[in-house]
Design a protein around this motif. Structure first.
Motif: not given
Lengths: 349, 349, 349, 349
Positions: D248-249, D275-276
């Motif tokens: 996801f990241q 989330i980054p």
């Protein structure tokens, strides 16, 4: 000319700078009114990295002073508004529908970032025909200036939230952007607007701008209360208007399956912003997360001015303080340290 | 029970009918308040073909009288609203996002079309869990009943128009649907709403519901005036709320390239509705034409009721006449012949 | 330099013109390959009014010859494609998402309309950074040139049609734009594509580009046949690719409630284009009518070139004729009079 | 009848159960072909909590055995497909456009969750008219069965990604859902599809289904490589098809400003998905995150079957193993333990 600058990280003050000159597509505007933004404080604290003698400020109106040879729609003497974001309109990101991202991520954000800002007697505007808007006579400067960032960003929060008429909305934090997100939700026809806020003066403004219910996170469980106010379903749209990991998580939790979390907040800290896995439906609950940066441009500004001209909204109750430009140092301190229940500080030139 | 019916084309009157009984998913509602619609007149004139002893009416609220075995969300005694359109929710058209078209073109339109309508002491509702909505205590019957068709259709006109915040809108004709399209445009945040109307009492209501400018087509050139009011560009959205070829043509002409003509009108005459070729940009000006039929269903009705509960809008000034059900014949005549500056006629049971 | 011009209405031929010079944001391109379009014939017949010695043509690729001082992304020697439509990217219509309408209705259409076109040894391109695209090595000129108008317009027909994966589509007329609309429908994942066409060579190309069924309007009732092929429902999307009142009416008739008629055709005749009232659901069947003008711009062109580079599509089978620029008069005649089963005529410089 | 069940967390096996009976709107289907899904493994491991003797499986086709009294469109003997998700079509979430969320978050997911699944000689289908689809003669069972979940979920990944024709797409992980997301991206007209995968047999399938480039995360830096393949801009759309925080990241990082991260993965672990912050543009880069659950329903299934009937796609190369229902225990082991380069295991009844 006199400019109020960030001398280095943590230090602000006045300095003298030459009046800027326009390129062929540009304009130079004589500033008449400006607003201080919390982003100015972020910048001074180093939020976008070190800067040297950078003029601060991105919310202003003024009078056109000089225009480049190719500018067609404006001439010296025109009373104008410029958006906080001044895109490059031919850029690939603009062609893709995201002018705020022209020139790279957040690249439309030029004032007080990659060039001098508006806290000066004059400021420079790129692509003047595309980024300026004339202010109608019936809208005074101290009202129009709110369009540059506060209305544009707050309304974007509502617009990205895809609010149906009669839909349910929560706005997390009622600072000036959150207040305008509240007003934006009302302008989109929301049927129930829930303002999350603990400060009494901001709660009062939230009600003025359309909040039907106020939830005070210092005395209530926000998730429980919002579910309660929405028959256990959660809201159609949650607007994050603070920029904090905890608030973002709450926004995910109070949004119904099929709903939207619309972000307006700037996240200044930490490596991650975290999505609560189960409340997010393990990645399958059709909860959409939108983000964005204040839309700019002439069309946007004309539309926002029309909202004011039609008296659909009056942003001036947010002006808690007014200073002349000479007292900018004190003005900045009030805004920066959130003194005296400040909401917005207006500067007259 | 007593029912007010269309006996045949051109002839209406009372008759006795048995109280309907619900199927497993259905409900029967005891009528408390209803509104007469111009569609009722169209129907009586033969607009949808011949009918024999068909109960008229599709706008009503009431109290649940009996429910089918499978109904879970409602029970006798509940005060309820039902949309004028009562879709089959599992139909392919509903799955495609167009429930009003379930069962065929305009197939969601059942009342006073393919089954008895609501001008009776009791009426039948299909898929009760999906098509009824409970009325909040703070919304009286005479207000709630406007949601069934007037708000739902009028707002649809605004919603299909894809109005941006601060956008420009023209609403062509300010009958009850046009007035609610005006209110809908305001609810979506339009920055300038132009109402086209010649009748003074309707002009006044138009201003009440949000029109910033009124254009009287009997004394002014509508196209010229609207272009004038929009810097020569035309409106973002034109909402046709009459259903006439001439008005439709005007709507195309006053819409800007990239704008939308949103239709709410029912076109009852002629083989064609005509698009003016050049004003339509010879088929290349990005002018979109949307149409639709009053959205129904529980979710829609709950959202509309929320708008009323939050006091964003009061439709009751449109009620120019009120009659008891016993005087339905006179009531129908007033509505049908547009007597006494009628806007809407409300019936109490 | 040599240019092929419209001398006056009805008369074409060569003439000498000076090589154009770029303004600060512009470029001048040396033409290498061009295509003739039926619009060129419309123009010569007076479709856009009288013109004197106007260079024709709007589909071309070439090599950058000279750039203005402010151009950053291109330099002499770059092999480039330019869209048929070259918008002003800062214009209000562009900011509104409709660059083809910049500067007024259809205002992005500059070549061979408001300035000289591309049938010359050199041509001028406004806003070069925003309107040119580099051609990847693996895409030859005779393939890339189809992006300028044919792919961009044809695909727009499919895109505006909002085709769901597995949806049903009819494309009315399989000229070059219709063929690319067919290819576009396939690229969007349509499940059944019905090509309406009577000419055998075009029927064959239609199958090549994705048509699953062909309906010949000279031997079959199109409405009946399309309803038959879609279980009586009509198509999700009908793409009009001819520009005729009769075809437009058919498009309305074969589109299902909730479906879209997407127009790519140019309507050159008559005061009106007519909507068949009953088939349109008396204005209430949720049948949407979209129109548009060939999208231009660097981003669009880059995306179209990527489709070719990835070998998703080969437009060159549409090239039925190739001529050197010297034989432009004969080439134009073949295209204009639709001789020898012509589809597209390619010109080499 | 024989059913393959989850006896308790961690334990599976056969047991005898009575043949189910339909309610008035329902059907019972005799199973002919089914597929095992990794979700079945998640369920057995306790992913959705404890279950006792719950029949597993949600991907199947069969023949109608019995229908309820109100079912109109199907009769015993019809060869049918049923989506893995079988919504309640009248529910508020369905009315809101999110049928997979009907009855609560992920509430459309009934098989092997809140009722018995399809790994049995017969299974029950709610709202048969709305949730079944007839299988065209030209589509064999072993092909049609892929529509139930694999095509529907994978294509959803592409659809939610809002891919423009010619756009750039990355699909993170090429398991069966990722492969169908790749195929879906190709069906939407993507111009460059980048498959992220390390297993050679899956890389090969990825190329078959449309990947133009393969990136092996075990030997390359995915972010660097994808930026390189997209001129440093990132992709228009990143489709997460694994369900892991790290993937996801990466998806956030490789998506351009204005692009979309479309999730299909099920996140089974951890309190958060992260989330980054900086790559997400501090919440302001217009990067949208979409999620969803496999769309079900008759319309969806009919459209997917049409894609197969038109030979746009052949999913059967994903069938690496086939077992008779009697050998379900071994079949489940192969799928569960990912033995022998398994992609999908097909069961014949």
């Amino acid at each position: 000319m006199k400019a109020f600058v960030m001398k280095e990280i943590g230090r602000v003050g006045f300095m003298d700078k030459p009046v800027p000159r326009p390129g062929p597509l540009d304009a130079v505007v004589r500033t008449t009114t400006a607003l201080i933004c919390t982003s100015d404080s972020h910048t001074v604290k180093g939020g976008i990295g070190p800067r040297e003698n950078l003029t601060l400020g991105h919310e202003a109106v003024g009078v056109v002073h000089e225009t480049g040879a190719e500018v067609k729609g404006f001439r010296p003497g025109d009373r104008v508004l410029v958006g906080a974001i001044t895109p490059d309109w031919g850029d690939l990101a603009s062609q893709n529908g995201y002018p705020s991202q022209s020139g790279g991520p957040l690249g439309g954000f030029k004032f007080a970032n990659i060039k001098d800002g508006v806290f000066a007697e004059y400021f420079h505007v790129n692509e003047a025909d595309a980024n300026l808007a004339k202010i109608p006579d019936e809208v005074p400067d101290e009202m129009a200036v709110y369009c540059a960032d506060m209305l544009s960003t707050g309304f974007m929060g509502a617009e990205h939230g895809d609010i149906p008429i009669g839909g349910t909305v929560a706005v997390l934090a009622q600072g000036p952007v959150g207040l305008m997100a509240t007003a934006g939700a009302r302008l989109r026809g929301a049927g129930r607007i829930i303002g999350i806020e603990s400060v009494p003066s901001r709660q009062k403004l939230a009600r003025l701008y359309g909040a039907d219910e106020i939830v005070d996170f210092t005395t209530e469980d926000v998730v429980e209360r919002v579910l309660d106010l929405t028959d256990g379903q959660g809201v159609d749209t949650a607007i994050e208007a603070l920029g904090a990991d905890a608030t973002f998580q709450t926004a995910i939790k109070i949004t119904k399956p099929g709903g939207t979390v619309s972000n307006t907040g700037y996240y200044g800290e930490g490596e991650f912003v975290r999505i609560p896995r189960v409340a997010w439906g393990v990645g399958m609950a059709d909860k959409t997360i939108r983000t964005g940066l204040c839309p700019g441009g002439r069309l946007r500004m004309e539309r926002l001015l029309r909202v004011l001209a039609a008296k659909r909204l009056d942003p001036t109750p947010m002006t808690t303080h007014t200073f002349p430009f000479d007292e900018m140092e004190r003005a900045f301190e009030v805004s920066d340290k959130k003194l005296e229940d400040v909401v917005k500080v207006l500067i007259r030139f």
